[in-house]
Motif scaffolding. Structure first.
Motif, PDB file in Angstrom:
ATOM      1  N   ALA A 296      -2.706   2.727  -9.051  1.00 59.80           N
ATOM      2  CA  ALA A 296      -3.809   3.665  -9.338  1.00 59.80           C
ATOM      3  C   ALA A 296      -5.141   3.039  -8.934  1.00 59.80           C
ATOM      4  O   ALA A 296      -6.156   3.276  -9.576  1.00 59.80           O
ATOM      5  CB  ALA A 296      -3.810   4.044 -10.814  1.00 59.80           C
ATOM      6  N   ALA A 297      -5.131   2.211  -7.869  1.00 59.64           N
ATOM      7  CA  ALA A 297      -6.384   1.569  -7.441  1.00 59.64           C
ATOM      8  C   ALA A 297      -6.810   2.130  -6.078  1.00 59.64           C
ATOM      9  O   ALA A 297      -7.424   3.194  -6.013  1.00 59.64           O
ATOM     10  CB  ALA A 297      -6.229   0.060  -7.416  1.00 59.64           C
ATOM     11  N   LEU A 298      -6.451   1.430  -5.006  1.00 54.90           N
ATOM     12  CA  LEU A 298      -6.943   1.831  -3.679  1.00 54.90           C
ATOM     13  C   LEU A 298      -5.784   1.920  -2.683  1.00 54.90           C
ATOM     14  O   LEU A 298      -4.618   1.748  -3.056  1.00 54.90           O
ATOM     15  CB  LEU A 298      -7.979   0.815  -3.192  1.00 54.90           C
ATOM     16  N   GLU A 299      -6.119   2.147  -1.403  1.00 57.64           N
ATOM     17  CA  GLU A 299      -5.084   2.288  -0.374  1.00 57.64           C
ATOM     18  C   GLU A 299      -4.422   0.952  -0.041  1.00 57.64           C
ATOM     19  O   GLU A 299      -4.987  -0.118  -0.270  1.00 57.64           O
ATOM     20  CB  GLU A 299      -5.680   2.809   0.951  1.00 57.64           C
ATOM     21  N   ASN A 300      -3.251   1.058   0.563  1.00 59.64           N
ATOM     22  CA  ASN A 300      -2.542  -0.061   1.212  1.00 59.64           C
ATOM     23  C   ASN A 300      -2.283  -1.257   0.291  1.00 59.64           C
ATOM     24  O   ASN A 300      -2.244  -2.394   0.762  1.00 59.64           O
ATOM     25  CB  ASN A 300      -3.342  -0.552   2.442  1.00 59.64           C
ATOM     26  N   MET A 301      -2.144  -1.019  -0.999  1.00 56.18           N
ATOM     27  CA  MET A 301      -1.916  -2.128  -1.931  1.00 56.18           C
ATOM     28  C   MET A 301      -0.475  -2.610  -1.868  1.00 56.18           C
ATOM     29  O   MET A 301      -0.189  -3.768  -2.138  1.00 56.18           O
ATOM     30  CB  MET A 301      -2.243  -1.695  -3.365  1.00 56.18           C
ATOM     31  N   ILE A 302       0.458  -1.707  -1.568  1.00 53.88           N
ATOM     32  CA  ILE A 302       1.858  -2.099  -1.423  1.00 53.88           C
ATOM     33  C   ILE A 302       2.176  -1.985   0.063  1.00 53.88           C
ATOM     34  O   ILE A 302       2.121  -0.903   0.651  1.00 53.88           O
ATOM     35  CB  ILE A 302       2.781  -1.200  -2.284  1.00 53.88           C
ATOM     36  N   HIS A 303       2.447  -3.131   0.656  1.00 59.86           N
ATOM     37  CA  HIS A 303       2.586  -3.196   2.114  1.00 59.86           C
ATOM     38  C   HIS A 303       3.815  -4.010   2.469  1.00 59.86           C
ATOM     39  O   HIS A 303       4.566  -4.453   1.576  1.00 59.86           O
ATOM     40  CB  HIS A 303       1.301  -3.773   2.734  1.00 59.86           C
ATOM     41  N   ALA A 304       3.991  -4.220   3.791  1.00 61.44           N
ATOM     42  CA  ALA A 304       5.233  -4.866   4.259  1.00 61.44           C
ATOM     43  C   ALA A 304       5.463  -6.226   3.609  1.00 61.44           C
ATOM     44  O   ALA A 304       6.609  -6.616   3.376  1.00 61.44           O
ATOM     45  CB  ALA A 304       5.175  -5.015   5.782  1.00 61.44           C
ATOM     46  N   ASP A 305       4.386  -6.938   3.264  1.00 63.16           N
ATOM     47  CA  ASP A 305       4.555  -8.306   2.753  1.00 63.16           C
ATOM     48  C   ASP A 305       4.857  -8.378   1.262  1.00 63.16           C
ATOM     49  O   ASP A 305       5.276  -9.420   0.774  1.00 63.16           O
ATOM     50  CB  ASP A 305       3.289  -9.135   3.034  1.00 63.16           C
ATOM     51  N   THR A 324       1.966   1.636   2.262  1.00 60.16           N
ATOM     52  CA  THR A 324       1.919   1.812   3.720  1.00 60.16           C
ATOM     53  C   THR A 324       3.268   2.346   4.228  1.00 60.16           C
ATOM     54  O   THR A 324       4.279   2.225   3.528  1.00 60.16           O
ATOM     55  CB  THR A 324       1.627   0.477   4.428  1.00 60.16           C
ATOM     56  N   PRO A 325       3.310   2.888   5.451  1.00 55.03           N
ATOM     57  CA  PRO A 325       4.589   3.381   5.971  1.00 55.03           C
ATOM     58  C   PRO A 325       5.655   2.282   6.029  1.00 55.03           C
ATOM     59  O   PRO A 325       6.829   2.548   5.728  1.00 55.03           O
ATOM     60  CB  PRO A 325       4.226   3.871   7.378  1.00 55.03           C
ATOM     61  N   ALA A 326       5.273   1.057   6.385  1.00 55.68           N
ATOM     62  CA  ALA A 326       6.267  -0.030   6.430  1.00 55.68           C
ATOM     63  C   ALA A 326       6.819  -0.279   5.031  1.00 55.68           C
ATOM     64  O   ALA A 326       8.035  -0.475   4.841  1.00 55.68           O
ATOM     65  CB  ALA A 326       5.624  -1.304   6.984  1.00 55.68           C
ATOM     66  N   GLU A 332      12.288   2.610   0.132  1.00 56.98           N
ATOM     67  CA  GLU A 332      13.384   3.574   0.333  1.00 56.98           C
ATOM     68  C   GLU A 332      14.726   2.837   0.401  1.00 56.98           C
ATOM     69  O   GLU A 332      15.703   3.234  -0.222  1.00 56.98           O
ATOM     70  CB  GLU A 332      13.100   4.335   1.645  1.00 56.98           C
ATOM     71  N   SER A 333      14.740   1.709   1.143  1.00 55.98           N
ATOM     72  CA  SER A 333      16.002   0.965   1.302  1.00 55.98           C
ATOM     73  C   SER A 333      16.434   0.324  -0.017  1.00 55.98           C
ATOM     74  O   SER A 333      17.594   0.043  -0.226  1.00 55.98           O
ATOM     75  CB  SER A 333      15.865  -0.098   2.397  1.00 55.98           C
ATOM     76  N   LYS A 334      15.471   0.120  -0.920  1.00 59.51           N
ATOM     77  CA  LYS A 334      15.809  -0.453  -2.230  1.00 59.51           C
ATOM     78  C   LYS A 334      16.169   0.629  -3.254  1.00 59.51           C
ATOM     79  O   LYS A 334      16.425   0.331  -4.419  1.00 59.51           O
ATOM     80  CB  LYS A 334      14.597  -1.260  -2.775  1.00 59.51           C
ATOM     81  N   GLY A 335      16.112   1.899  -2.833  1.00 58.75           N
ATOM     82  CA  GLY A 335      16.485   2.995  -3.727  1.00 58.75           C
ATOM     83  C   GLY A 335      15.402   3.369  -4.725  1.00 58.75           C
ATOM     84  O   GLY A 335      15.673   4.025  -5.729  1.00 58.75           O
ATOM     85  N   VAL A 336      14.164   2.975  -4.452  1.00 63.29           N
ATOM     86  CA  VAL A 336      13.056   3.339  -5.346  1.00 63.29           C
ATOM     87  C   VAL A 336      12.757   4.826  -5.168  1.00 63.29           C
ATOM     88  O   VAL A 336      12.703   5.320  -4.042  1.00 63.29           O
ATOM     89  CB  VAL A 336      11.787   2.508  -5.007  1.00 63.29           C
TER      90      VAL A 336
END
Ligand code: NAD
Length: 419
Positions: A296-305, A324-326, A332-336
């Motif tokens: 609930a903060a800003l964009e791109n906080m959860i990313h590929a890394d 992010t899309p990555a 998705e692959s983790k079933g979230v």
């Protein structure tokens, strides 16, 4: 201030998400060309006399992404990281969001690149009024209706409404939403985004046969959207085990006392140092094992890394564009199970719509009426997105974008091209 890695450009993310949904819808090239890009982009210079007497210039923007289904609608952000691309991304998401919840608006967004935490009330008021006057040709109750976003609030909206009304010569409450109640604001608007987040989480839990009672919740960003969602989840019996804001992260494995945390944040402006909690680092917060993670903060906080470290069953995007899309592909692959932003946080714009309707009619509704209407809208939209997700076996984000983009494409087809 906490620094968080924010790779990528939000507008690239918005375009990538558009393409994925447009492909799934089978949209032809001509329609894509018409609805993908902003209709109008305005960059303005905002000179402000600061308290010490010197003049400072701020760069600011208003973007109207679409008016196909109605007036442009979207918040105004005051933040040091505001860029034109960020505002374009946020305006684009507003278009699809308003269409997902099927309210008669297009999408817009505004922003001023500034650091409001280091400005006085007087400086903020002068900046807001000069910004309003600079974007005045674009806004209006039938044209483009701003609202609060990060680091703007009902007072900011009151200044915009007053500046606009003074220029026009009469009082026009419907030019903004998220106003104070005494100026034509709506009951329930302040908590609408968090309440809508809560409604969609309830729907997701029902779908996944999970119960909210005892569910472990982590909230990143403890402002308007995050703190209200946390409060409602807490009231429903969930255990909010960690929250963060720009100053720090606090953790208690048995559950934080959310009402007291909200009280402390209102008094002191931060969550760190909260009694009966231990400090943790931002990357540790995202990696906590939990049932529901609410960025609930800003964009791109959860990313590929860092997406690989997420151990949540549901990610509920109260923020706009936090994944992010990555990272989407990793989750998705983790079933979230993802509740995408344009669905999850649409409660804010939905009650903004109710506020605008009340202003236009000069007739105001009761709080419970607003909560009931909001819940109906949120749960209907959730069901419609879920149906596409299940029928087409596509990720929830693509399903939500398909619903929103499909409705905008339909409007554009029916209207045709002028001239
Ligand atoms: P806000 O200003 O009330 O709160 C933002 C919070 O995020 C603050 O607590 C801030 O300290 C925190 N934050 C900032 N940087 C952080 C970081 N690096 N790590 C952790 N926390 C950080 O803003 P808001 O209105 O709650 O908006 C939050 C998000 O929700 C934004 O993405 C916004 O676009 C979205 N949103 C808000 C509304 C609304 O009605 N307020 C509606 C839809 C979407």
């Amino acid at each position: 201030m906490l620094t968080t890695t924010m790779p990528g450009n939000a507008y690239d993310v918005a375009l990538e998400n558009f393409d994925a949904a447009a492909d799934a819808l089978g949209l032809e090239k001509d329609t894509r060309e018409m609805i993908k890009y902003p209709e109008r982009v305005l960059t303005v210079s905002v000179p402000v006399r600061m308290d010490d007497g010197h003049i400072r210039r701020f760069e600011a923007y208003r973007v109207q992404h679409s008016t196909a289904r109605g007036p442009a609608k979207g918040g105004i952000r005051f933040h040091p990281q505001v860029t034109l691309d960020e505002v374009k991304a946020l305006a684009t998401w507003m278009t699809w969001k308003c269409a997902v919840v099927n309210i008669p608006y297009g999408g817009g967004k505004g922003g001023v690149t500034c650091d409001p935490k280091h400005m006085s009330q007087g400086e903020l008021e002068r900046m807001t009024r000069r910004y309003t006057s600079a974007i005045l040709p674009l806004i209006g109750p039938q044209q483009d209706i701003p609202a609060p976003d990060v680091y703007t609030n009902s007072q900011t909206m009151a200044w915009i409404m007053d500046t606009y009304s003074m220029t026009k010569g009469y009082t026009i409450p419907g030019v903004v939403t998220g106003k104070p109640i005494g100026l034509g604001g709506s009951l329930g608007r302040n908590e609408a985004t968090g309440r809508g987040v809560f409604n969609t989480i309830e729907s997701a839990c029902e779908h996944l046969h999970m119960t909210l009672k005892g569910a472990k919740v982590v909230v990143q960003g403890f402002g308007n959207a995050g703190s209200i969602a946390a409060q409602l989840l807490h009231d429903a019996g969930a255990r909010v085990i960690a929250v963060s804001d720009s100053t720090g992260c606090v953790y208690n494995r048995d559950g934080l006392n959310v009402p007291e945390l909200i009280h402390m944040k209102a008094l002191c402006g931060h969550v760190d140092g909260f009694p009966e909690s231990e400090p943790i680092l931002p990357h540790e917060l995202l990696a906590l094992e939990c049932d529901i993670l609410v960025p609930a903060a800003l964009e791109n906080m959860i990313h590929a890394d860092n997406a690989g470290a997420v151990r949540a069953r549901i990610v509920a995007e109260a923020a706009n564009g936090p994944v992010t899309p990555a990272a989407d592909r990793i989750l998705e692959s983790k079933g979230v199970f993802l509740i995408p932003d344009i669905l999850c946080n649409a409660g804010g714009v939905t009650v903004s719509y109710f506020e605008w309707v009340q202003d236009e009619q000069h007739l105001f509704w009761e709080a419970q009426d607003i909560y009931n209407r909001l819940e109906r809208v949120m749960k209907t939209a959730f069901r419609e997105v879920l149906k596409i997700h299940i029928d087409r076996n596509l990720p929830m984000r693509i399903a939500a974008n398909m619903l929103g983009i499909g409705r905008v494409a339909e409007a554009v087809h029916i209207r045709g091209i002028y001239p």
